[in-house]
Design an enzyme around this catalytic site. Structure first.
Site, PDB file in Angstrom:
ATOM      1  N   ARG A  14       0.688  -1.126   0.155  1.00 48.07           N
ATOM      2  CA  ARG A  14      -0.095   0.117   0.053  1.00 48.07           C
ATOM      3  C   ARG A  14       1.054   1.195  -0.015  1.00 48.07           C
ATOM      4  NH1 ARG A  14      -1.861  -3.961   3.848  1.00 48.07           N
ATOM      5  NH2 ARG A  14      -3.947  -4.446   3.228  1.00 48.07           N
ATOM      6  N   LYS A  39      -1.755  -2.408   7.386  1.00 44.42           N
ATOM      7  CA  LYS A  39      -3.122  -1.975   7.655  1.00 44.42           C
ATOM      8  C   LYS A  39      -3.642  -3.056   8.781  1.00 44.42           C
ATOM      9  CE  LYS A  39      -7.568  -1.376   5.416  1.00 44.42           C
ATOM     10  NZ  LYS A  39      -8.316  -1.303   4.000  1.00 44.42           N
ATOM     11  N   ARG A  95      -1.625  -2.639  -6.749  1.00 43.95           N
ATOM     12  CA  ARG A  95      -1.767  -3.430  -5.535  1.00 43.95           C
ATOM     13  C   ARG A  95      -2.822  -4.618  -6.438  1.00 43.95           C
ATOM     14  NH1 ARG A  95      -1.449  -4.870  -0.544  1.00 43.95           N
ATOM     15  NH2 ARG A  95      -3.189  -5.537   0.622  1.00 43.95           N
ATOM     16  N   TYR A 128      -9.696  -8.312  -5.264  1.00 47.14           N
ATOM     17  CA  TYR A 128      -8.435  -7.669  -5.802  1.00 47.14           C
ATOM     18  C   TYR A 128      -8.051  -8.445  -7.029  1.00 47.14           C
ATOM     19  CZ  TYR A 128      -6.976  -4.520  -2.109  1.00 47.14           C
ATOM     20  OH  TYR A 128      -6.833  -3.678  -1.139  1.00 47.14           O
TER      21      TYR A 128
END
Length: 149
Positions: A14, A39, A95, A128
């Site tokens: 990130r 995160k 990402r 993702y």
């Protein structure tokens, strides 16, 4: 911005994780970097490709030269993407590209992808990844079955 792009695209970091990446977190012998306090304040280790190591500054305290906020990294990456003609993309897309390419290279091993991205849930990882090897195999078997008929 090259190092930030490499860390997002080649390691799935990130923007905040790229900006906080300290040189002491990089193990050149094992070619990995520790990601501390990602995160959710989770730690993980990510492998680093040779192409990434070429673009990070291991002589500075931080691999991108100086500690940078997520917003600062994101701004540099956005500007670089616009210069490259990719203005409609967000830095976080790097990402997602990492996740998709890793899934493709591992023949859909979402557990591995989730681990490297720092996800607890495979459901998060699936959002993702834009690759499904099972779907490809099913379509190929269907077409193979039609050819045999």
């Amino acid at each position: 911005a090259r190092a930030e792009i490499e860390l997002g695209l080649g390691a799935g970091l990130r923007c905040a994780e790229s900006g906080a990446r300290r040189a002491i977190d990089v193990d050149m012998h094992l070619m990995v970097s520790a990601v501390r306090g990602g995160k959710g304040q989770k730690d993980r280790t990510v492998p680093l490709a040779d192409s990434i190591v070429q673009h990070i500054d291991l002589n500075a305290d931080y691999v991108i030269g100086a500690e940078s906020s997520s917003k600062a990294v994101s701004g540099r990456v956005k500007r670089a993407m616009r210069r490259a003609g990719l203005g409609h993309h967000r830095p976080h897309n790097l990402r997602a590209t990492f996740a998709t390419e890793l899934a493709r290279a591992s023949n859909g091993n979402l557990s591995l992808v989730a681990n490297l991205m720092g996800h607890e849930s495979l459901n998060t990882t699936q959002r993702y990844v834009h690759y499904n090897p099972l779907g490809r195999d099913l379509v190929n078997s269907l077409h193979g079955g039609l050819d045999a008929a």
